[in-house]
Design a protein around this motif. Structure first.
Motif, PDB file in Angstrom:
ATOM      1  N   GLU A 156      40.245  30.424  48.887  1.00 41.46           N
ATOM      2  CA  GLU A 156      40.162  31.692  48.172  1.00 41.46           C
ATOM      3  C   GLU A 156      40.881  32.755  48.981  1.00 41.46           C
ATOM      4  O   GLU A 156      40.663  32.898  50.184  1.00 41.46           O
ATOM      5  N   LEU A 203      40.593  28.625  44.327  1.00 41.81           N
ATOM      6  CA  LEU A 203      39.628  29.263  43.438  1.00 41.81           C
ATOM      7  C   LEU A 203      40.293  30.401  42.676  1.00 41.81           C
ATOM      8  O   LEU A 203      41.202  31.032  43.200  1.00 41.81           O
ATOM      9  N   PRO A 204      39.880  30.672  41.456  1.00 40.03           N
ATOM     10  CA  PRO A 204      38.766  30.040  40.725  1.00 40.03           C
ATOM     11  C   PRO A 204      39.149  28.789  39.944  1.00 40.03           C
ATOM     12  O   PRO A 204      38.272  28.105  39.421  1.00 40.03           O
ATOM     13  N   LEU A 230      37.378  25.292  40.264  1.00 37.11           N
ATOM     14  CA  LEU A 230      36.083  24.973  39.653  1.00 37.11           C
ATOM     15  C   LEU A 230      36.255  24.133  38.394  1.00 37.11           C
ATOM     16  O   LEU A 230      35.481  23.210  38.146  1.00 37.11           O
ATOM     17  N   THR A 290      35.031  37.849  44.207  1.00 38.05           N
ATOM     18  CA  THR A 290      35.052  36.501  44.767  1.00 38.05           C
ATOM     19  C   THR A 290      34.427  35.498  43.808  1.00 38.05           C
ATOM     20  O   THR A 290      33.491  35.813  43.064  1.00 38.05           O
ATOM     21  N   ALA A 291      34.959  34.278  43.858  1.00 36.55           N
ATOM     22  CA  ALA A 291      34.401  33.160  43.095  1.00 36.55           C
ATOM     23  C   ALA A 291      33.529  32.275  43.957  1.00 36.55           C
ATOM     24  O   ALA A 291      33.086  31.210  43.518  1.00 36.55           O
ATOM     25  N   ALA A 325      30.060  31.181  42.518  1.00 37.38           N
ATOM     26  CA  ALA A 325      30.206  30.153  41.482  1.00 37.38           C
ATOM     27  C   ALA A 325      30.561  28.806  42.107  1.00 37.38           C
ATOM     28  O   ALA A 325      30.109  27.751  41.624  1.00 37.38           O
TER      29      ALA A 325
END
Length: 376
Positions: free
Chosen positions: A246, A274-275, A278, A325-326, A329
């Protein structure tokens, strides 16, 4: 299998380190200083370019050139495209590799050649081809090699690679810690002069200092419980690393980590940013590699049968938690599938400093995993 007792034995690690990988990681800061001095002595600091190149082309063999192009392209942003010229050939041997300039390349473009070898005939031919087409050529390679003569003969700029005596004891691994910084540092200094990125001498000094600080914290004499690199190596034993990054500059660090794991320790890894990671890896975490997908069989023969390989997420971040930020998650997705997660985030500093820290810690981790692993 990982011999965790070896991680806390500096003597045992030194005995197992036939390729001087730990020494290369520990001396990365010194390599940056030496490479910066070589660049200055070659006249990089005195260059006065007319303007930015239209495009930057990078040629060289193996992971070192690939990672240098990745790092420089990320740091340069959209100012000028940074493209790696991939070689062709029947084998990864110096004499078998060939490089070709794209048809559009010309006098407004810059060709960078980076190699820890310097004996590749294909790179010498590429330098001559670039000269005939009017490109500016800059090469970083060991002094006294055929490439050095070819570049100098075609009016290019040659910068001697910062080498160590032990580099000649064993064939250099393309992902060896010292190789990357020896090739990358002069190119950073050069692109700073062109205005593509910011890497003046004081910034390179800070990078070297940051690498020294990581070596103090992650060196072989530091116990595993307080050593982030040894801890990460132990966590990745018998695991499939899923590297999530990230932040802009953490992407190249993650891709280098995956390459170093494959080359140095034979550990496969997947990497994504990221993201998007995911979505890209959700099915992987839900499949048979997830930690909860195949619980340990009580009747398994623990002597004859090796434990199942399960995924472990490694999250590399180069931005503070307070920003967009991810990471939450990412943690939720991993924990939902009983997948453990390791996180690395550098201390505050400039973009190059934080990138150097991520690279240094993961380099140490890859080396420790390589040295302490025994064949499955």
């Amino acid at each position: 299998m990982l011999d965790e007792s070896l991680l806390d034995s500096p003597e045992g690690l030194a005995e197992a380190d036939h390729r001087a990988l730990l020494r290369g990681a520990a001396e990365a800061g010194a390599r940056v200083r030496t490479a910066a001095r070589h660049a200055a002595e070659a006249g990089v600091g005195d260059l006065k370019p007319d303007g930015r190149p239209r495009a930057v082309l990078i040629a060289g063999p193996g992971a070192a050139a690939t990672q240098a192009a990745d790092l420089l392209g990320t740091l340069a942003g959209a100012g000028s495209p940074v493209t790696r010229l991939a070689p062709t050939g029947v084998a990864p041997a110096a004499g078998a590799l060939r490089w070709e300039l794209p048809g559009w390349a010309g006098s407004v473009d810059l060709l960078l050649i980076a190699t820890p070898d310097g004996t590749e005939p294909g790179l010498s031919l590429l330098s001559e081809q670039a000269y005939r087409r009017g490109l500016t050529v800059v090469a970083v390679a060991p002094a006294g090699t055929p490439l050095a003569e070819a570049v100098s003969g075609s009016h290019g700029l040659f910068v001697p690679m910062a080498v160590a005596p032990y580099d000649h004891d064993e064939p250099l691994a393309a992902s060896a810690p010292g190789v990357l910084w020896a090739l990358l540092t002069p190119l950073l200094a050069l692109l700073d002069r062109t205005g593509l990125l910011t890497a003046p001498p004081d910034v390179l000094q800070k990078v070297a200092d940051r690498l020294d600080a990581v070596a103090e914290r992650c060196g072989p004499a530091v116990a595993t419980y307080s050593n982030a690199a040894k801890t990460l190596a132990a966590e990745l034993a018998d695991a499939l690393p899923i590297v999530w990054t990230e932040g802009v500059s953490s992407g190249p660090a993650g891709r280098r980590f995956a390459a170093a794991l494959a080359e140095l320790s034979g550990t496969p890894a997947v990497v994504a940013e990221l993201p998007e990671a995911l979505a890209a890896h959700s099915a992987l975490l839900a499949g048979p590699l997830a930690a909860g997908a195949d619980p340990d069989d009580f009747f398994r023969d623990r002597v004859e049968e090796q434990p199942a390989l399960h995924a472990r997420v490694v999250l590399l971040r180069d931005r503070p938690l307070g920003g967009l930020t991810a990471a939450p998650a990412a943690r939720e997705l991993a924990l939902t599938h009983d997948t453990p997660i390791s996180e690395l985030e550098p201390e505050e500093g400039g973009e190059l400093e934080t990138l150097a820290e991520l690279i240094a810690v993961t380099d140490f981790a890859a080396v420790y995993l390589a040295l302490a692993s025994t064949p499955r």
